[in-house]
Write a protein that holds these residues in place. Structure first.
Motif, PDB file in Angstrom:
ATOM      1  N   ALA A 228      -1.413 -13.914   5.735  1.00  0.00           N
ATOM      2  CA  ALA A 228      -0.047 -13.470   6.006  1.00  0.00           C
ATOM      3  C   ALA A 228       0.965 -14.323   5.251  1.00  0.00           C
ATOM      4  O   ALA A 228       1.982 -13.809   4.758  1.00  0.00           O
ATOM      5  N   ALA A 229       0.718 -15.624   5.158  1.00  0.00           N
ATOM      6  CA  ALA A 229       1.625 -16.495   4.408  1.00  0.00           C
ATOM      7  C   ALA A 229       1.618 -16.138   2.927  1.00  0.00           C
ATOM      8  O   ALA A 229       2.671 -16.113   2.269  1.00  0.00           O
ATOM      9  N   ALA A 230       0.426 -15.843   2.385  1.00  0.00           N
ATOM     10  CA  ALA A 230       0.334 -15.437   0.980  1.00  0.00           C
ATOM     11  C   ALA A 230       1.072 -14.122   0.746  1.00  0.00           C
ATOM     12  O   ALA A 230       1.801 -13.965  -0.247  1.00  0.00           O
ATOM     13  N   ALA A 231       0.889 -13.176   1.666  1.00  0.00           N
ATOM     14  CA  ALA A 231       1.558 -11.879   1.537  1.00  0.00           C
ATOM     15  C   ALA A 231       3.068 -12.028   1.648  1.00  0.00           C
ATOM     16  O   ALA A 231       3.824 -11.342   0.943  1.00  0.00           O
ATOM     17  N   ARG A 232       3.521 -12.942   2.486  1.00  0.00           N
ATOM     18  CA  ARG A 232       4.962 -13.150   2.680  1.00  0.00           C
ATOM     19  C   ARG A 232       5.625 -13.621   1.383  1.00  0.00           C
ATOM     20  O   ARG A 232       6.790 -13.317   1.125  1.00  0.00           O
ATOM     21  N   ILE A 233       4.881 -14.345   0.571  1.00  0.00           N
ATOM     22  CA  ILE A 233       5.437 -14.863  -0.681  1.00  0.00           C
ATOM     23  C   ILE A 233       5.759 -13.733  -1.654  1.00  0.00           C
ATOM     24  O   ILE A 233       6.786 -13.757  -2.333  1.00  0.00           O
ATOM     25  N   LEU A 234       4.880 -12.717  -1.709  1.00  0.00           N
ATOM     26  CA  LEU A 234       4.998 -11.683  -2.737  1.00  0.00           C
ATOM     27  C   LEU A 234       5.631 -10.385  -2.256  1.00  0.00           C
ATOM     28  O   LEU A 234       6.178  -9.633  -3.066  1.00  0.00           O
ATOM     29  N   ALA A 235       5.532 -10.090  -0.959  1.00  0.00           N
ATOM     30  CA  ALA A 235       5.945  -8.777  -0.454  1.00  0.00           C
ATOM     31  C   ALA A 235       7.456  -8.568  -0.580  1.00  0.00           C
ATOM     32  O   ALA A 235       8.238  -9.509  -0.395  1.00  0.00           O
ATOM     33  N   ARG A 236       7.826  -7.343  -0.869  1.00  0.00           N
ATOM     34  CA  ARG A 236       9.242  -6.990  -0.998  1.00  0.00           C
ATOM     35  C   ARG A 236       9.742  -6.164   0.179  1.00  0.00           C
ATOM     36  O   ARG A 236      10.936  -5.891   0.283  1.00  0.00           O
ATOM     37  N   SER A 237       8.849  -5.708   1.038  1.00  0.00           N
ATOM     38  CA  SER A 237       9.239  -4.912   2.196  1.00  0.00           C
ATOM     39  C   SER A 237       8.327  -5.258   3.361  1.00  0.00           C
ATOM     40  O   SER A 237       7.262  -5.867   3.172  1.00  0.00           O
ATOM     41  N   LEU A 238       8.721  -4.857   4.564  1.00  0.00           N
ATOM     42  CA  LEU A 238       7.912  -5.153   5.745  1.00  0.00           C
ATOM     43  C   LEU A 238       6.575  -4.416   5.676  1.00  0.00           C
ATOM     44  O   LEU A 238       5.515  -5.001   5.966  1.00  0.00           O
ATOM     45  N   ALA A 239       6.601  -3.154   5.287  1.00  0.00           N
ATOM     46  CA  ALA A 239       5.357  -2.385   5.178  1.00  0.00           C
ATOM     47  C   ALA A 239       4.439  -2.986   4.119  1.00  0.00           C
ATOM     48  O   ALA A 239       3.224  -3.126   4.325  1.00  0.00           O
ATOM     49  N   GLY A 240       5.019  -3.361   2.983  1.00  0.00           N
ATOM     50  CA  GLY A 240       4.224  -3.988   1.930  1.00  0.00           C
ATOM     51  C   GLY A 240       3.652  -5.319   2.368  1.00  0.00           C
ATOM     52  O   GLY A 240       2.522  -5.673   2.000  1.00  0.00           O
ATOM     53  N   TYR A 241       4.426  -6.036   3.160  1.00  0.00           N
ATOM     54  CA  TYR A 241       3.971  -7.330   3.677  1.00  0.00           C
ATOM     55  C   TYR A 241       2.723  -7.163   4.544  1.00  0.00           C
ATOM     56  O   TYR A 241       1.733  -7.877   4.380  1.00  0.00           O
ATOM     57  N   VAL A 242       2.750  -6.213   5.459  1.00  0.00           N
ATOM     58  CA  VAL A 242       1.620  -5.993   6.358  1.00  0.00           C
ATOM     59  C   VAL A 242       0.393  -5.525   5.565  1.00  0.00           C
ATOM     60  O   VAL A 242      -0.722  -6.033   5.760  1.00  0.00           O
ATOM     61  N   MET A 243       0.580  -4.569   4.663  1.00  0.00           N
ATOM     62  CA  MET A 243      -0.556  -4.051   3.890  1.00  0.00           C
ATOM     63  C   MET A 243      -1.164  -5.131   3.002  1.00  0.00           C
ATOM     64  O   MET A 243      -2.388  -5.226   2.864  1.00  0.00           O
ATOM     65  N   LEU A 244      -0.319  -5.965   2.405  1.00  0.00           N
ATOM     66  CA  LEU A 244      -0.825  -7.033   1.553  1.00  0.00           C
ATOM     67  C   LEU A 244      -1.563  -8.087   2.373  1.00  0.00           C
ATOM     68  O   LEU A 244      -2.602  -8.610   1.944  1.00  0.00           O
ATOM     69  N   SER A 245      -1.063  -8.379   3.562  1.00  0.00           N
ATOM     70  CA  SER A 245      -1.743  -9.330   4.454  1.00  0.00           C
ATOM     71  C   SER A 245      -3.120  -8.802   4.848  1.00  0.00           C
ATOM     72  O   SER A 245      -4.114  -9.552   4.842  1.00  0.00           O
ATOM     73  N   VAL A 246      -3.202  -7.519   5.178  1.00  0.00           N
ATOM     74  CA  VAL A 246      -4.486  -6.901   5.522  1.00  0.00           C
ATOM     75  C   VAL A 246      -5.437  -6.955   4.331  1.00  0.00           C
ATOM     76  O   VAL A 246      -6.628  -7.285   4.482  1.00  0.00           O
ATOM     77  N   ALA A 247      -4.941  -6.661   3.136  1.00  0.00           N
ATOM     78  CA  ALA A 247      -5.784  -6.657   1.941  1.00  0.00           C
ATOM     79  C   ALA A 247      -6.323  -8.051   1.638  1.00  0.00           C
ATOM     80  O   ALA A 247      -7.516  -8.223   1.339  1.00  0.00           O
TER      81      ALA A 247
END
Length: 295
Positions: A228-247
Motif C-alpha cells: 500500500a505504501a508503494a502504491a501510494r507513491i505512484l497512484a494518481r487516484s483512489l481507485a488506482g491506489y487500491v488496484m495498484l496496492s492489490v497488484a
C-alpha cells in the motif's frame, strides 16, 4: 471446482510443462492457492490501513498472534493450528486497544506500545512453560511462515475470513475512507465513525491472524503496509491506489513462493515475500524521486 480438483489440475499442468515444475508438489499448490487468496485481500485492506494510519496497529496484532499461539497450545489446541486461541486472543487485543484509545486520550502509538509489550511478555512466559513440550521449529513457522506447513484446513480458514472481509471492504470502503479524512463531516452525514472504527479493527485482526500461517506473525503486518505504501507513491487516484496496492501484494506473495524454489534459495517464504515487496517499494520510491528531480 473443489480444492482437490484444482490441485490435481495445477499439478497436471506443471508435469506437462505448462506451469513451473515446483507446482507438481502438493505443498506448492497449497501455498499457491493460499497466496492467491491472501495477496489481493491484504493489498486491498492495506490501502485502508495506510489511509487510516494504522500501520503500527497491524504490526502489533501480528506480534500478538505469537501469544495467541502460545495460549492455544497451553490450552490443548493442536500446535499446527490453534485457531481458537489465535482469533480469540487477537480480537480481544484489538478491540480492547481501540476501546481504550477512544476513552483514555492517549495516542494510538502509546497504547499499542503498552499492549504489545504486555502481550509479548505474557507470550514469552507461556513459551517458557511450553519449552519442553514443543519443537522450536514450530515457533519458527509461526514467526516467519512456511509454505511446507500450509494445509487444506489453513486454506479453508483463510477463505472463510477472506470472503466476508472482502464483502465488507466493498460495502464500507467509501465510508471508511470518508471517516478517516474528515470524521466531523462523516458524523454530519450520519456515518457512525466509532462503529466503523471497530469494524475496521476487527477486519484487520481477522485478516492478520488468518495470514499468520502463510506469511508469519512477525511479517504479516508488513504485507499490509508495504504494498500500500508503494502504491501510494505512484497512484494518481483512489481507485488506482487500491488496484495498484492489490497488484503489488499479489505479485510479492506469488514471487515469494516461486523464486526461492526456482533458484534453490534458503529463504523462508514469509521473508521472501516481504523482501520482494520492499524491493518494489524502493523501486517506486526511486521512480518518484527521478520524476520529481526531472520536473
Amino acid at each position: 471446482m473443489s480444492f482437490e480438483t484444482f490441485r490435481h489440475s495445477v499439478q497436471a499442468l506443471a508435469e506437462a510443462g505448462w506451469l513451473p515444475a515446483a507446482l507438481a508438489w502438493g505443498f506448492a499448490v497449497n501455498a499457491l492457492l493460499a497466496r492467491l487468496i491472501a495477496g489481493p485481500l491484504l493489498g486491498a485492506l492495506g490501502a485502508l490501513v495506510v489511509i487510516k494510519r494504522h500501520a503500527f496497529f497491524s504490526e502489533a496484532v501480528g506480534h500478538a498472534a505469537l501469544t495467541g499461539v502460545a495460549i492455544g497450545i497451553l490450552a490443548g489446541e493442536p500446535y499446527t493450528g490453534p485457531y481458537g486461541a489465535l482469533f480469540g486472543y487477537c480480537l480481544i487485543f484489538g478491540i480492547a486497544l481501540n476501546y481504550l484509545r477512544n476513552r483514555t486520550g492517549l495516542s494510538a502509538d502509546t497504547l499499542i506500545g503498552v499492549f504489545l509489550s504486555m502481550s509479548l511478555a505474557m507470550g514469552a512466559a507461556i513459551l517458557l512453560v511450553l519449552a519442553g513440550r514443543i519443537n522450536v521449529h514450530i515457533l519458527e513457522n509461526v514467526l516467519f511462515g512456511s509454505i511446507l506447513t500450509v494445509s487444506g484446513r489453513d486454506i479453508a480458514v483463510l477463505a472463510a475470513v477472506a470472503l466476508p472481509v472482502a464483502g465488507l471492504i466493498v460495502v464500507f470502503f467509501n465510508r471508511l475512507v470518508g471517516a478517516s479524512f474528515n470524521p466531523m463531516l462523516a458524523r454530519a452525514r450520519g456515518i457512525d465513525a466509532a462503529t466503523l472504527d471497530y469494524l475496521f479493527v476487527i477486519m484487520v485482526t481477522l485478516v492478520t491472524v488468518a495470514g499468520v500461517k502463510i506469511i508469519g506473525a512477525v511479517l504479516v503486518g508488513a504485507l499490509l503496509v508495504i504494498p500500500a505504501a508503494a502504491a501510494r507513491i505512484l497512484a494518481r487516484s483512489l481507485a488506482g491506489y487500491v488496484m495498484l496496492s492489490v497488484a503489488i501484494a499479489s505479485v510479492a506473495t506469488l514471487a515469494g513462493i516461486f523464486l526461492p524454489m526456482q533458484f534453490d534459495l534458503p529463504v523462508p517464504s514469509g521473508p521472501a515475500v516481504i523482501l520482494i515487496a520492499g524491493t518494489i517499494f524502493l523501486i517506486c520510491a526511486a521512480l518518484r524521486g527521478l520524476k520529481g528531480a526531472s520536473a
